[in-house]
Design an enzyme around this catalytic site. Structure first.
Site, PDB file in Angstrom:
ATOM      1  N   THR A  96     -40.780 -18.974  60.410  1.00  0.00           N
ATOM      2  CA  THR A  96     -39.408 -19.220  61.099  1.00  0.00           C
ATOM      3  C   THR A  96     -38.350 -18.438  60.565  1.00  0.00           C
ATOM      4  O   THR A  96     -38.312 -18.262  59.356  1.00  0.00           O
ATOM      5  CB  THR A  96     -38.997 -20.895  61.026  1.00  0.00           C
ATOM      6  OG1 THR A  96     -40.137 -21.367  61.554  1.00  0.00           O
ATOM      7  CG2 THR A  96     -37.849 -20.828  61.827  1.00  0.00           C
ATOM      8  N   GLY A 138     -40.405 -25.116  53.973  1.00  0.00           N
ATOM      9  CA  GLY A 138     -40.141 -26.190  53.057  1.00  0.00           C
ATOM     10  C   GLY A 138     -40.770 -25.479  51.629  1.00  0.00           C
ATOM     11  O   GLY A 138     -41.855 -25.083  51.566  1.00  0.00           O
ATOM     12  N   GLU A 413     -42.501 -26.699  64.452  1.00  0.00           N
ATOM     13  CA  GLU A 413     -43.790 -26.621  64.714  1.00  0.00           C
ATOM     14  C   GLU A 413     -43.821 -26.420  66.420  1.00  0.00           C
ATOM     15  O   GLU A 413     -44.864 -27.237  66.589  1.00  0.00           O
ATOM     16  CB  GLU A 413     -45.039 -27.367  64.139  1.00  0.00           C
ATOM     17  CG  GLU A 413     -44.974 -27.201  62.472  1.00  0.00           C
ATOM     18  CD  GLU A 413     -44.634 -26.241  61.787  1.00  0.00           C
ATOM     19  OE1 GLU A 413     -44.807 -24.870  62.800  1.00  0.00           O
ATOM     20  OE2 GLU A 413     -43.853 -25.901  60.980  1.00  0.00           O
TER      21      GLU A 413
END
Lengths: 688, 688
Positions: A96, A138, A413
């Site tokens: 992303t 993350g 997602e």
């Protein structure tokens, strides 16, 4: 609780920094346990759920390591995979960007091939603009020292689109970020603050050619690009991640339901011991309750409402009407996640043997469940939180912070809209292959079989009022009703779509946009078909394995179906859809609600045993209101000791500001004193 | 932004302590401005909304001071009211206890009268149990030095129920909590963390007899208890508070809608200047758009979608379908709050003259709006947040923390369930006074008039499909449809209630519980009637005052009504209700959705001008994504500087834990070194 470091009851009062350090501590502990006990990779996920905190390990295990398994070739796996499985390196998945999330084909980070880099050629990695900064991965902010980097491959000026790379971001020894790589945490979030979601800006960093994962795509030293076998697995990590996310949705909702049901019943639990213990049990229980008592050994929960005290909230139909459908949904989503997991495991074996027949089925199944389960989970958790009244707004109640930490699952997602467009298109395809091509089935998508079996030319007639009461208890009718409703939505939407295509004379992205609302409704309707089928499958198995449990879960299953028919868990549809589909009479709402109320009453005595049966430990519920022992108010009052503001009676805010609000003359006096003398000493401390 | 202390852009990264100190700073500033400008009490509320933080002043102004005005007698007002209006004392309203919120009659704090205390008699105040600890009052933890205390009056053993007292809790000079009074902040919450909601435990504290507020109730020195005039105002503070809460709901939602719509349009805003500025405006705009351009002076927003770039999210029907109904709802709730405020002001004048004809009307009106507006506001804000995608989960996006801070409004001062039971009973009363007693109206409750005008014996027939398209654009039809649907719910619910009463042979609390679900649905349906009536009233006024604005708001009004008819804003009802009520044909969903889609298209060009028209300043939006100038990504990236984790490249978490995860041998080496040498020095700092 033999491991003192799994303490969680201070979590909700921590500053961001403290929480991140706690996450690191949990990470160290987790890896220590894995190493000391040689826990195989496949068995680590449930252990992670027990850590009581969201942390970088999750991304490492769910996205980083699986990508190496699926997309790195054998030699590459030899370099990195064992290290990853042993946590000698810590990785994440960097796809992303600041302006591109779901649309992976739009990412802008570049990997330009240069033959004369290193000995064997290499890649020049770069962030060409602010928009291309990696954003969200993350663990990327502070924890990980490497990642799977998705970057746009450019060879001799030709753009081959996004490909995965193994990419080191921090020094293996010192953990300092490498030259040319700027890493940041992306800042405070509504929840999920143990996770250091990161931003990465890459300035002209070179890596060896063989850092591109080359199981399905090979780039030779001379820049020759070729595909090896079938590259359908290239984006398979997303499907696996969606499955994992939807598998956890039922558990997340179950936690909230447990806390809410226990809290709603808690004072009755206290009273029971006083009212019922002893010889006069027989005078206080009816036969059903005595049966339940014998089977459950849950004395405290099984007493008739007493008229001598205030009624407890779990006895209110308004409370039951909100909570029990969430109880039913938690079961439905949990069963669906488990069944989808089994199907995926079977399909994965085929995929690894390059057989891709099940690809569409897996895509539709995981996308539907991911899209719908995460939204319903988040809504349901918030409904549970609201049902805890004012105290539910306190972090100490646990459900709120857990809801907020679960929220991003509805977005990352692939959010509901994005996924519903993908699912909806597959549903439209099924309708059109039946209607246009006369197909009776598609063996590659067994979960869509009900679409092929529907005949829109023969609309069903609603049952008569006299038949309805018994039909509402007939499982075959309920499941057929959910399917008829879904088919009604699918086929009318397909018709609208055809009309739009005809009106515009062509089909493009804009045509699809005209039916996006319909695609969302189709996806919900399809999801309820999946849930009810999976739920019924498990119920049937339980009827032989454990008839007692099945006799209770049967009620829960019916409540699930009727809630969809009455008002739906989502906002679209509900009763009106079923009337339009010819499944329910237009004046049937009263009968439907009456049956629902009866089910709420029937489920009431089983509600606490059902959630206790999930056996979720107190440290995971992390809720002063959801405690197993029911010591709610003492715990709530005690929890205020965790609040930093309570370290002093008089706060710093008083010395700095409030005193001047209440006594404006003090500001003037101090100014005068300052002119006459040196600066005043520091703020006096408050008394303890 | 001439006042630097109104800076808010660091708010979302603060620790709890820092936020409370910021709240104190804002409080001091607010009072300084009020004093320097002699701002009258009535004009302070809007100023408070501009502070950008929730703080103790809110409770002081909305509950503490008004209670003194309404319930203290003249002499008492002389002692306390002027001080309160000038903030020489800071007060709050202490009613809720650990186990009793909405049910004020159940509170347990005691005030026992003792004639020989002080010279003129006094009250012995005490918290008899943990359950009776005061819990939640805003500002009670750290800020306030006095409060209105609700306690149960006991005179010579007789319990007179809860009454209000003026009660000092902290020393006027030192701010230390007084002997016998234990004060705490109740701890971290999901939001609203600038507010120090407090807990108070009182151990045998004596206060003078005349500290009981005695405008409507007098207790003489000898303990004689008597009422003075009409004591209907005794709990009037709650009605006023509910009005204030519902009045703010539209504004809260408007903030979220503004940020979401701007963010969804932002990249198109950038493009506009390039595409449209200059001579070829005429080639790019159609007539409607040129009109809008002339009226709005909002050049950047008025360009046709270009096919040369990626479509922007605000052009997707799926996004419009979620956001625009929230835009409509914000207007509806804002107008309703304003109109209810006017009605309340008029009623208050009567109340103060001891005329209570309007009491029921005000109770039903404020309870309905408080119950429904706060729930729809919270849901709507969260819908807006989800529409901002992943970035919406960051505090920096603003909408999330604002949603969380607004959430408790749905719970305090009567949550939806509690209020819907009160509202629903009044609606049932209206139905029964019509059906049983044949009443044609009740002049005391004009807003329920539509119930008296309904004839359940003459059910309406749904319009034919051919008429439906034009009816869906007919405002009279839309408003009548909302009323018919509400009446259908009211009258069928009343019938169910009668059946339950007949079945049980009596009517008690348990009978009411059997229709609580119906009472909730009645309350929603009634609220939509109120919203649409108030909205239409304002629209009609605007048609003469500002026809251009009215021509746009007309579309918004229609979208509001059709959203209720299609799927409702809440979860109950929607299309199915309207079919059951005979207002819509069972197969009318397609036509309804088609009209909604047309409205979304028609509203699209006006969306940004509409929210810009609200003119909410950037510092109040406090959103990097909702900025007026559209500099979204730069601001987002810059915002990470606020994150404490970004002070160092290598975090403390690495030195304390991660390094041992990655390099377990270091733990062993250190242990060996520790055995060989003195303890190692402190953790090395990370590099900047």
């Amino acid at each position: 609780m033999q491991e003192p470091r799994l303490q969680t009851d201070d979590l909700w009062w921590m500053s961001r920094k403290e929480r991140y350090i706690r996450a690191c501590e949990r990470g160290e502990l987790f890896v220590k346990i894995v190493r000391e006990n040689n826990i195989p990779f496949e068995e680590r996920y449930p252990l992670e759920l027990l850590l009581g905190e969201d942390l970088f390990i999750l991304l490492h295990d769910v996205m980083f390591a699986p990508t190496l398994m699926n997309l790195a070739d054998e030699e590459q796996q030899g370099w990195w995979l064992q290290k990853a499985l042993n946590y000698d390196i810590l990785g994440t998945y960097a796809q992303t960007e600041l302006t591109h999330g779901s649309n992976v084909r739009g990412i802008k980070t570049t990997a330009e091939y240069e033959e004369n880099l290193f000995e064997e050629g290499g890649w020049h990695i770069h962030t060409p603009s602010l928009e291309a900064v990696k954003w969200w991965p993350g663990g990327l902010g502070k924890s990980c020292n490497c990642c799977i980097l998705m970057a746009r491959v450019i060879i001799k000026g030709k753009d081959y689109g996004p490909h995965p790379f193994f990419f080191q971001v921090r020094d293996w020894e010192t953990h300092a970020s490498l030259p040319g790589i700027e890493l940041r945490d992306i800042g405070a979030k509504l929840g999920y603050n143990g996770m250091d979601n990161g931003a990465m800006r890459i300035s002209h960093v070179n890596i060896p050619r063989r850092n591109m994962l080359m199981k399905f795509v090979i780039v030779e030293k001379d820049g020759a690009y070729r595909k090896v076998g079938d590259d359908k697995m290239l984006f398979g990590t997303m499907t696996y991640t969606r499955l994992k996310i939807s598998s956890g949705a039922g558990f997340n909702l179950a936690k909230a339901v447990t806390s809410t049901i226990r809290y709603s019943a808690v004072r009755r639990q206290f009273q029971m011991q006083r009212v019922v213990l002893g010889a006069d049990i027989d005078n206080h229980l009816d036969d059903d309750e005595k049966d339940a008592l014998a089977s459950q050994d849950q004395l405290k929960l099984l007493v008739k409402p007493s008229k001598r005290t205030e009624a407890q909230v779990l006895d209110y139909s308004s409370q039951q009407f909100i909570i029990f459908p969430q109880l039913a949904l938690a079961f439905a989503m949990h069963f669906a996640g488990q069944e989808a997991g089994k199907a995926y495991d079977a399909a994965l074996l085929e995929f690894r043997a390059s057989k891709f027949d099940a690809l569409t089925e897996m895509h539709v199944l995981t996308s539907t469940l991911k899209a719908v389960s995460t939204v319903l989970m988040a809504d349901g958790m918030e409904q549970c939180r609201k049902c805890m009244g004012g105290h539910g707004f306190l972090n100490a109640a646990g459900v709120g912070p857990q809801y907020l930490s679960a929220l991003p699952q509805a977005t990352y997602e692939g959010d509901f809209v994005v996924l519903s467009i993908q699912v909806g298109q597959q549903l439209l395809n099924a309708v059109s292959s039946k209607m246009m091509k006369g197909k009776k089935s598609n063996p590659k998508t067994p979960s869509l079989q009900y679409i092929y079996e529907y005949d829109p030319a023969k609309p069903s007639l609603p049952p008569k009022a006299a038949e309805l009461d018994s039909l509402l208890q007939n499982h075959d009718f309920l499941m057929a009703a959910l399917k008829s409703r879904a088919n009604y939505i699918h086929f009318t939407s397909a018709q609208t779509f055809q009309e739009e295509v005809a009106a515009q004379g062509k089909m493009g992205a804009e045509t699809l946009d005209t039916v996006k609302i319909e695609l969302m409704r189709m996806t919900y309707a399809h999801a309820y078909v999946l849930y009810s089928d999976f739920f019924k499958k498990r119920l049937t198995e339980l009827e032989t394995q454990s008839p007692r449990v099945a006799s209770v879960l049967k009620l829960v299953f019916e409540l699930f179906c009727l809630t969809v028919m009455d008002q739906s868990y989502d906002r679209g549809g509900g009763f009106g859809d079923f009337v339009a589909a010819g499944v329910l009479p237009h004046n049937g709402q009263g009968q439907l609600l009456r049956r629902i109320k009866q089910l709420l009453k029937d489920i009431r005595p089983h509600a606490v045993p059902l959630v206790d049966g999930w056996n979720i430990p107190d440290f995971l519920l992390n809720s002063v209101l959801g405690r197993y022992d029911g010591r709610v108010y003492e715990s709530l009052y005690e929890s205020t000791r965790n609040e930093p503001l309570n370290e002093t009676d008089i706060s710093e805010g008083y010395y700095k500001h409030l005193q001047y609000l209440l006594h404006p003359e003090r500001r003037r006096d101090e100014a005068a004193a300052a002119r006459a003398a040196p600066a005043p000493s520091a703020t006096p401390p408050g008394r303890l």
